[in-house]
Design a protein around this motif. Structure first.
Motif, mmCIF file in Angstrom:
data_model
loop_
_atom_site.group_PDB
_atom_site.id
_atom_site.type_symbol
_atom_site.label_atom_id
_atom_site.label_comp_id
_atom_site.label_asym_id
_atom_site.label_seq_id
_atom_site.Cartn_x
_atom_site.Cartn_y
_atom_site.Cartn_z
ATOM 1 N N ASN A 21 0.827 -1.204 0.000
ATOM 2 C CA ASN A 21 0.000 0.000 0.000
ATOM 3 C C ASN A 21 0.862 1.255 0.000
ATOM 4 O O ASN A 21 0.567 2.217 -0.708
ATOM 5 N N ARG A 22 1.937 1.246 0.781
ATOM 6 C CA ARG A 22 2.840 2.401 0.793
ATOM 7 C C ARG A 22 3.467 2.605 -0.573
ATOM 8 O O ARG A 22 3.645 3.740 -1.026
ATOM 9 N N LYS A 23 3.811 1.507 -1.245
ATOM 10 C CA LYS A 23 4.414 1.599 -2.574
ATOM 11 C C LYS A 23 3.461 2.290 -3.553
ATOM 12 O O LYS A 23 3.860 3.208 -4.274
ATOM 13 N N TYR A 24 2.202 1.882 -3.561
ATOM 14 C CA TYR A 24 1.237 2.489 -4.467
ATOM 15 C C TYR A 24 0.980 3.950 -4.114
ATOM 16 O O TYR A 24 0.887 4.805 -4.991
ATOM 17 N N LYS A 25 0.872 4.255 -2.820
ATOM 18 C CA LYS A 25 0.603 5.629 -2.422
ATOM 19 C C LYS A 25 1.767 6.547 -2.770
ATOM 20 O O LYS A 25 1.565 7.695 -3.183
ATOM 21 N N LEU A 26 3.000 6.055 -2.636
ATOM 22 C CA LEU A 26 4.152 6.865 -3.031
ATOM 23 C C LEU A 26 4.183 7.085 -4.538
ATOM 24 O O LEU A 26 4.531 8.175 -5.002
ATOM 25 N N LEU A 27 3.817 6.056 -5.312
ATOM 26 C CA LEU A 27 3.739 6.225 -6.766
ATOM 27 C C LEU A 27 2.729 7.304 -7.140
ATOM 28 O O LEU A 27 2.988 8.127 -8.016
ATOM 29 N N SER A 59 -2.870 11.647 -17.689
ATOM 30 C CA SER A 59 -3.321 10.281 -17.992
ATOM 31 C C SER A 59 -2.492 9.253 -17.224
ATOM 32 O O SER A 59 -3.019 8.224 -16.793
ATOM 33 N N LEU A 60 -1.210 9.545 -17.007
ATOM 34 C CA LEU A 60 -0.382 8.650 -16.212
ATOM 35 C C LEU A 60 -0.864 8.595 -14.761
ATOM 36 O O LEU A 60 -0.958 7.511 -14.165
ATOM 37 N N VAL A 61 -1.223 9.749 -14.219
ATOM 38 C CA VAL A 61 -1.754 9.797 -12.848
ATOM 39 C C VAL A 61 -3.064 9.019 -12.774
ATOM 40 O O VAL A 61 -3.291 8.256 -11.833
ATOM 41 N N TYR A 62 -3.914 9.191 -13.780
ATOM 42 C CA TYR A 62 -5.181 8.455 -13.810
ATOM 43 C C TYR A 62 -4.944 6.952 -13.808
ATOM 44 O O TYR A 62 -5.641 6.208 -13.115
ATOM 45 N N GLN A 63 -3.973 6.503 -14.599
ATOM 46 C CA GLN A 63 -3.679 5.063 -14.663
ATOM 47 C C GLN A 63 -3.234 4.532 -13.315
ATOM 48 O O GLN A 63 -3.683 3.467 -12.866
ATOM 49 N N ILE A 64 -2.362 5.280 -12.647
ATOM 50 C CA ILE A 64 -1.843 4.828 -11.358
ATOM 51 C C ILE A 64 -2.952 4.808 -10.313
ATOM 52 O O ILE A 64 -3.059 3.862 -9.517
ATOM 53 N N ILE A 65 -3.804 5.831 -10.321
ATOM 54 C CA ILE A 65 -4.911 5.881 -9.363
ATOM 55 C C ILE A 65 -5.886 4.736 -9.610
ATOM 56 O O ILE A 65 -6.347 4.073 -8.677
ATOM 57 N N ASP A 66 -6.190 4.472 -10.878
ATOM 58 C CA ASP A 66 -7.113 3.377 -11.194
ATOM 59 C C ASP A 66 -6.548 2.022 -10.780
ATOM 60 O O ASP A 66 -7.277 1.147 -10.298
ATOM 61 N N LYS A 67 -5.254 1.845 -10.952
ATOM 62 C CA LYS A 67 -4.634 0.592 -10.534
ATOM 63 C C LYS A 67 -4.684 0.452 -9.014
ATOM 64 O O LYS A 67 -4.910 -0.647 -8.493
ATOM 65 N N ALA A 68 -4.514 1.558 -8.295
ATOM 66 C CA ALA A 68 -4.601 1.514 -6.835
ATOM 67 C C ALA A 68 -6.018 1.152 -6.381
ATOM 68 O O ALA A 68 -6.194 0.427 -5.401
ATOM 69 N N VAL A 69 -7.021 1.646 -7.104
ATOM 70 C CA VAL A 69 -8.398 1.295 -6.771
ATOM 71 C C VAL A 69 -8.641 -0.186 -7.048
ATOM 72 O O VAL A 69 -9.280 -0.895 -6.260
ATOM 73 N N LYS A 70 -8.105 -0.650 -8.142
ATOM 74 C CA LYS A 70 -8.270 -2.056 -8.506
ATOM 75 C C LYS A 70 -7.641 -2.981 -7.461
ATOM 76 O O LYS A 70 -8.189 -4.031 -7.138
ATOM 77 N N ARG A 71 -6.524 -2.558 -6.900
ATOM 78 C CA ARG A 71 -5.833 -3.348 -5.876
ATOM 79 C C ARG A 71 -6.337 -3.045 -4.464
ATOM 80 O O ARG A 71 -5.783 -3.512 -3.489
ATOM 81 N N LYS A 72 -7.387 -2.227 -4.382
ATOM 82 C CA LYS A 72 -8.038 -1.864 -3.125
ATOM 83 C C LYS A 72 -7.122 -1.135 -2.154
ATOM 84 O O LYS A 72 -7.221 -1.283 -0.954
ATOM 85 N N VAL A 73 -6.234 -0.313 -2.713
ATOM 86 C CA VAL A 73 -5.402 0.561 -1.889
ATOM 87 C C VAL A 73 -6.179 1.829 -1.579
ATOM 88 O O VAL A 73 -6.129 2.341 -0.465
ATOM 89 N N LEU A 74 -6.895 2.339 -2.579
ATOM 90 C CA LEU A 74 -7.734 3.528 -2.413
ATOM 91 C C LEU A 74 -9.196 3.151 -2.613
ATOM 92 O O LEU A 74 -9.512 2.243 -3.388
#
Length: 91
Positions: A21-27, A59-74
């Motif tokens: 989770n920390r890894k995704y949030k830092l990204l 668009s890069l930020v959107y991709q990272i945020i969507d991946k975090a949602v998919k992995r249930k980080v956000l």
């Protein structure tokens, strides 16, 4: 300290998930910072290339945020709020 085997295993899982989770949030934070920096550069130099760079960063930020949602980080509402605020910055 955990007393049973299941608690020991659970604490290992919690540590693993916390690390991921920390890894995704830092990204996400790094991507947002690069996006905001590119927007500030665009505000000083209004050119079409800078605008395209900003849109690519967005668009890069959107991709990272969507991946975090998919992995249930956000949570999905948190992600949509972040996306909305970032989109309003460029306007």
């Amino acid at each position: 300290m955990p007393q049973t085997k299941s608690h020991v295993k659970n604490s290992k899982i919690i540590l693993r998930n916390r690390h991921l989770n920390r890894k995704y949030k830092l990204l996400i934070k790094k991507a947002i910072k690069t996006y905001i920096f590119s927007v500030k550069n665009t505000s000083t130099n209004n050119s079409e290339e800078n605008l395209n760079i900003c849109l690519n960063n967005l668009s890069l930020v959107y991709q990272i945020i969507d991946k975090a949602v998919k992995r249930k980080v956000l949570h999905k509402n948190t992600a949509s709020r972040k996306k909305s605020r970032l989109a309003n910055i460029i306007n």
